[in-house]
Design a protein around this motif. Structure first.
Motif, short mmCIF file in Angstrom:
data_model
loop_
_atom_site.label_atom_id
_atom_site.label_comp_id
_atom_site.label_asym_id
_atom_site.label_seq_id
_atom_site.Cartn_x
_atom_site.Cartn_y
_atom_site.Cartn_z
N ASN A 200 -36.37 9.27 10.04
CA ASN A 200 -35.44 8.34 9.37
C ASN A 200 -34.78 8.99 8.16
N THR A 201 -34.34 10.21 8.37
CA THR A 201 -33.74 10.99 7.30
C THR A 201 -32.33 11.41 7.68
N VAL A 202 -31.44 11.31 6.71
CA VAL A 202 -30.07 11.76 6.90
C VAL A 202 -29.80 12.90 5.92
N TYR A 203 -29.05 13.88 6.38
CA TYR A 203 -28.75 15.05 5.58
C TYR A 203 -27.23 15.18 5.42
N LEU A 204 -26.84 15.79 4.32
CA LEU A 204 -25.45 16.14 4.13
C LEU A 204 -25.40 17.58 3.65
N GLN A 205 -24.99 18.47 4.53
CA GLN A 205 -24.82 19.86 4.18
C GLN A 205 -23.40 20.04 3.65
N MET A 206 -23.30 20.44 2.41
CA MET A 206 -21.99 20.56 1.77
C MET A 206 -21.71 22.03 1.50
N GLY A 207 -20.57 22.50 1.97
CA GLY A 207 -20.17 23.88 1.77
C GLY A 207 -18.77 23.97 1.20
N SER A 208 -18.41 25.16 0.75
CA SER A 208 -17.08 25.39 0.15
C SER A 208 -16.76 24.31 -0.87
N LEU A 209 -17.74 24.05 -1.72
CA LEU A 209 -17.60 22.94 -2.67
C LEU A 209 -16.48 23.20 -3.67
N LYS A 210 -15.82 22.11 -4.03
CA LYS A 210 -14.69 22.15 -4.96
C LYS A 210 -15.02 21.27 -6.17
N PRO A 211 -14.38 21.53 -7.30
CA PRO A 211 -14.63 20.67 -8.46
C PRO A 211 -14.37 19.19 -8.17
N GLU A 212 -13.43 18.92 -7.29
CA GLU A 212 -13.15 17.51 -6.97
C GLU A 212 -14.23 16.85 -6.13
N ASP A 213 -15.21 17.62 -5.69
CA ASP A 213 -16.36 17.03 -5.01
C ASP A 213 -17.40 16.50 -6.00
N THR A 214 -17.19 16.77 -7.27
CA THR A 214 -18.12 16.29 -8.29
C THR A 214 -18.16 14.76 -8.30
N ALA A 215 -19.37 14.23 -8.17
CA ALA A 215 -19.55 12.78 -8.09
C ALA A 215 -21.04 12.48 -8.00
N THR B 65 -26.73 5.98 15.22
CA THR B 65 -27.98 6.33 15.88
C THR B 65 -27.74 7.27 17.05
N GLY B 66 -26.68 7.02 17.78
CA GLY B 66 -26.37 7.85 18.95
C GLY B 66 -25.70 9.16 18.62
N GLY B 67 -25.39 9.37 17.33
CA GLY B 67 -24.82 10.64 16.91
C GLY B 67 -23.33 10.63 16.63
N SER B 68 -22.68 9.51 16.81
CA SER B 68 -21.24 9.42 16.49
C SER B 68 -21.04 9.63 14.99
N ILE B 69 -20.09 10.49 14.64
CA ILE B 69 -19.91 10.91 13.25
C ILE B 69 -18.49 10.63 12.77
N ASN B 70 -18.41 10.29 11.50
CA ASN B 70 -17.12 10.04 10.87
C ASN B 70 -17.11 10.71 9.50
N TYR B 71 -16.03 11.41 9.17
CA TYR B 71 -15.88 12.06 7.87
C TYR B 71 -14.59 11.59 7.19
N VAL B 72 -14.62 11.56 5.88
CA VAL B 72 -13.37 11.40 5.15
C VAL B 72 -12.60 12.71 5.29
N ASP B 73 -11.29 12.62 5.33
CA ASP B 73 -10.47 13.80 5.61
C ASP B 73 -10.72 14.95 4.63
N SER B 74 -10.99 14.62 3.38
CA SER B 74 -11.10 15.65 2.35
C SER B 74 -12.32 16.55 2.51
N VAL B 75 -13.29 16.17 3.35
CA VAL B 75 -14.49 17.00 3.52
C VAL B 75 -14.60 17.59 4.92
N LYS B 76 -13.69 17.25 5.78
CA LYS B 76 -13.74 17.76 7.16
C LYS B 76 -13.68 19.29 7.15
N GLY B 77 -14.58 19.88 7.91
CA GLY B 77 -14.65 21.33 7.98
C GLY B 77 -15.50 21.96 6.89
#
Length: 119
Positions: free
Chosen positions: A76-91, A53-65
């Motif tokens: 009450n909405t959360v977004y995930l902006q995904m860039g430089s997508l790789k085939p291994e991001d398929t899920a 709620t306060g904005g603290s963020i955590n990422y898995v290492d494979s998506v950092k950056g």
């Protein structure tokens, strides 16, 4: 009971971008942490990113950056902006929210949205 509605998945070429959205409704309590998980075929579901709620963020290492999580506390909405997508991001990507009722926490999952990265 919290209802979660996800949107934004699809097919994208490697190097492309997608934005996922997840809106929580139906709660009279505080929506605390919000996040995204994913599950690829034959693999366990894994955490992608969370935001408190306060904005603290955590990422898995494979998506950092490459991925950015954000939230709109009014909507009450959360977004995930995904860039430089790789085939291994398929899920299948799942939204997860924590509802805080005092000292008791409840967790809810979205229905999942498919993200396919392929040429």
């Amino acid at each position: 009971q919290v209802q979660l509605v996800e949107s934004g998945g699809g097919l994208v070429q490697p190097g492309g971008s997608l934005r996922l959205s997840c809106t929580a409704s139906g709660s009279s309590f505080v929506i605390a942490a919000m996040g995204w998980y994913r599950q690829a075929p034959g693999k366990q579901r894994e955490l992608v990113a969370t935001i408190a709620t306060g904005g603290s963020i955590n990422y898995v290492d494979s998506v950092k950056g490459r991925f950015t999580i954000s939230r709109d506390n009014i909507k009450n909405t959360v977004y995930l902006q995904m860039g430089s997508l790789k085939p291994e991001d398929t899920a299948v990507y799942y939204c997860n929210v924590q509802e805080s009722r005092g000292s008791i926490k409840y967790y809810y999952w979205g229905q999942g949205t498919q993200v396919t990265v392929s040429s």
